[in-house]
Design a protein around this motif. Structure first.
Motif, PDB file in Angstrom:
ATOM      1  N   GLU A   1       0.354  -1.627  -0.213  1.00  0.00           N
ATOM      2  CA  GLU A   1      -0.058  -0.346   0.147  1.00  0.00           C
ATOM      3  C   GLU A   1       0.356   1.376  -0.142  1.00  0.00           C
ATOM      4  O   GLU A   1       0.720   2.129  -0.748  1.00  0.00           O
ATOM      5  CB  GLU A   1      -1.123  -0.102   0.921  1.00  0.00           C
TER       6      GLU A   1
ATOM      7  N   THR B   1       2.144   1.543  -3.232  1.00  0.00           N
ATOM      8  CA  THR B   1       1.359   1.770  -4.076  1.00  0.00           C
ATOM      9  C   THR B   1       1.143   3.905  -4.281  1.00  0.00           C
ATOM     10  O   THR B   1       0.868   4.723  -5.178  1.00  0.00           O
ATOM     11  CB  THR B   1       0.529   1.639  -4.171  1.00  0.00           C
TER      12      THR B   1
ATOM     13  N   TRP C   1      -8.787   1.805  -1.110  1.00  0.00           N
ATOM     14  CA  TRP C   1      -8.129   1.818  -0.670  1.00  0.00           C
ATOM     15  C   TRP C   1      -9.138   1.185   1.070  1.00  0.00           C
ATOM     16  O   TRP C   1      -9.621   0.409   1.361  1.00  0.00           O
ATOM     17  CB  TRP C   1      -6.909   1.572  -0.493  1.00  0.00           C
ATOM     18  N   SER C   2      -8.790   2.497   1.831  1.00  0.00           N
ATOM     19  CA  SER C   2      -9.002   2.572   3.398  1.00  0.00           C
ATOM     20  C   SER C   2     -10.822   2.006   2.944  1.00  0.00           C
ATOM     21  O   SER C   2     -11.143   1.687   4.213  1.00  0.00           O
ATOM     22  CB  SER C   2      -8.962   3.555   3.648  1.00  0.00           C
TER      23      SER C   2
ATOM     24  N   ALA D   1     -10.902  -1.998   1.755  1.00  0.00           N
ATOM     25  CA  ALA D   1      -9.728  -3.461   1.619  1.00  0.00           C
ATOM     26  C   ALA D   1      -8.890  -2.798   2.679  1.00  0.00           C
ATOM     27  O   ALA D   1      -8.718  -3.927   2.864  1.00  0.00           O
ATOM     28  CB  ALA D   1      -8.434  -3.072   0.420  1.00  0.00           C
TER      29      ALA D   1
ATOM     30  N   ARG E   1     -12.631  -9.232  -3.266  1.00  0.00           N
ATOM     31  CA  ARG E   1     -11.182  -7.548  -3.004  1.00  0.00           C
ATOM     32  C   ARG E   1     -10.209  -8.049  -3.563  1.00  0.00           C
ATOM     33  O   ARG E   1      -9.027  -7.775  -3.424  1.00  0.00           O
ATOM     34  CB  ARG E   1     -10.858  -8.239  -1.226  1.00  0.00           C
TER      35      ARG E   1
ATOM     36  N   SER F   1      -7.720  -5.469  -5.476  1.00  0.00           N
ATOM     37  CA  SER F   1      -6.237  -5.792  -5.206  1.00  0.00           C
ATOM     38  C   SER F   1      -5.539  -5.649  -5.867  1.00  0.00           C
ATOM     39  O   SER F   1      -4.542  -5.003  -5.916  1.00  0.00           O
ATOM     40  CB  SER F   1      -5.868  -6.599  -3.392  1.00  0.00           C
TER      41      SER F   1
ATOM     42  N   PHE G   1      -6.019  -2.677  -8.271  1.00  0.00           N
ATOM     43  CA  PHE G   1      -5.431  -1.313  -7.338  1.00  0.00           C
ATOM     44  C   PHE G   1      -3.941  -1.333  -7.729  1.00  0.00           C
ATOM     45  O   PHE G   1      -2.837  -0.390  -8.117  1.00  0.00           O
ATOM     46  CB  PHE G   1      -5.854  -1.761  -5.938  1.00  0.00           C
TER      47      PHE G   1
END
Length: 101
Positions: A5, A8, A41-42, A45, A58, A62, A65
């Protein structure tokens, strides 16, 4: 997953600040895109989210993402890092799905 994350977000910041001729657009994309991605994302996921996607969805989210940010990183000219990030993120999602079942 948390390290992916963070990677990313960093790749989106890099893309936003390095691919645009306008300084204003660079700042908008360099700050806005990572904030938008972190927000999405928050909600969808994050482990403590009230609206977390169920497992098969998910996994797909993911991969999309992480690979989306890797594609933008590739487009920015940092091709080796982008390819390595794609491979690591795919392996991480596979391992996470195996551990969750």
């Amino acid at each position: 997953m948390f390290l992916l994350e963070i990677c990313t977000i960093v790749s989106l910041v890099y893309w936003g600040f390095h691919n645009h001729r306008s300084i204003i657009l660079s700042y908008l994309l360099g700050i806005g895109t990572p904030l938008l991605a972190a927000g999405i994302w928050s909600v969808l996921a994050a482990p403590l989210s009230a609206h977390r996607l169920p497992m098969p969805y998910r996994e797909i989210f993911s991969i999309i993402f992480f690979w989306g940010s890797a594609i933008l990183l590739y487009q920015s000219g940092v091709k080796i890092y982008a390819i390595v990030f794609m491979i690591i993120s795919l392996l991480s999602v596979i391992v996470a799905s195996c551990l969750e079942t």
